[in-house]
Design an enzyme around this catalytic site. Structure first.
Site, PDB file in Angstrom:
ATOM      1  N   ASP A 177     -34.871 -26.114   4.963  1.00  0.00           N
ATOM      2  CA  ASP A 177     -33.649 -25.483   4.476  1.00  0.00           C
ATOM      3  C   ASP A 177     -33.204 -26.198   3.211  1.00  0.00           C
ATOM      4  O   ASP A 177     -33.396 -27.410   3.080  1.00  0.00           O
ATOM      5  CB  ASP A 177     -32.536 -25.569   5.529  1.00  0.00           C
ATOM      6  CG  ASP A 177     -32.771 -24.642   6.717  1.00  0.00           C
ATOM      7  OD1 ASP A 177     -33.380 -23.570   6.537  1.00  0.00           O
ATOM      8  OD2 ASP A 177     -32.346 -24.996   7.829  1.00  0.00           O
ATOM      9  N   ASP A 197     -34.277 -17.107   5.992  1.00  0.00           N
ATOM     10  CA  ASP A 197     -33.052 -16.815   6.741  1.00  0.00           C
ATOM     11  C   ASP A 197     -32.269 -15.692   6.065  1.00  0.00           C
ATOM     12  O   ASP A 197     -31.730 -14.804   6.734  1.00  0.00           O
ATOM     13  CB  ASP A 197     -32.168 -18.058   6.838  1.00  0.00           C
ATOM     14  CG  ASP A 197     -32.850 -19.221   7.546  1.00  0.00           C
ATOM     15  OD1 ASP A 197     -33.747 -18.986   8.382  1.00  0.00           O
ATOM     16  OD2 ASP A 197     -32.484 -20.376   7.246  1.00  0.00           O
TER      17      ASP A 197
END
Length: 168
Positions: free
Chosen positions: A126, A144
């Site tokens: 991330d 995502d």
């Protein structure tokens, strides 16, 4: 000629799979960029509401089960793989529904991107940190974002007014 053997349907199906692959490639390229350009857990300010912020999430969304000792890596890998297989089957069956196929393609590309991360790194990469003042949204990535966009398109497809079909 069956619908599955129809060359037009084959092209349409492979077109949707190509879109999923494009999402996957963009996701993996952005994660490679983040890993080679950013320092781990050190914010790199971009705007007054966005930082690049490299972290590894061994859990699921919002770091769910992130500190569970490692077994969750395999659980989420199996779930992601099973979901991807289901989405390919579902896409094949609904390839003529443009909005649904677009949504499934985004979700499929994102899901496979996160499964690859779990297999290669043991966690999802991330690097996007949105914030307002001192409040930070949990870090996320392009996979995502694609999954959320796909889910939003599915919801939109269900709540939007339906056009009356005309008899042919």
């Amino acid at each position: 000629m069956s619908a599955k053997a129809d060359p037009h349907n084959q092209r349409r199906f492979y077109g949707w799979l190509s879109l999923a692959c494009l999402v996957l490639v963009l996701d993996q390229a952005s994660k490679l960029w983040a890993q080679t350009s950013l320092q781990y857990a050190v914010p790199a300010p971009v705007t007054g509401f966005l930082n690049w912020f490299l972290i590894y999430n061994p859990g699921a969304a919002f770091s769910f089960l992130a500190s569970s000792g490692g077994w969750q890596r395999w659980l989420f890998t199996v779930l992601g793989t099973a979901a991807a297989i289901f989405m390919i089957w579902y896409l094949r069956r609904h390839q003529n529904d443009t909005l649904l196929s677009l949504a499934i393609s985004f979700i499929l590309g994102g899901a496979v991107g996160n499964v690859i991360d779990r297999l290669v790194y043991g966690a999802v990469v991330d690097f996007i940190d949105l914030y307002y003042g001192q409040w930070h949204w949990p870090a996320f990535n392009l996979a995502d974002s694609a999954i959320v966009l796909g889910a939003a398109l599915i919801i939109w497809g269900e709540i939007r007014p339906k056009r009356a079909s005309t008899p042919t």
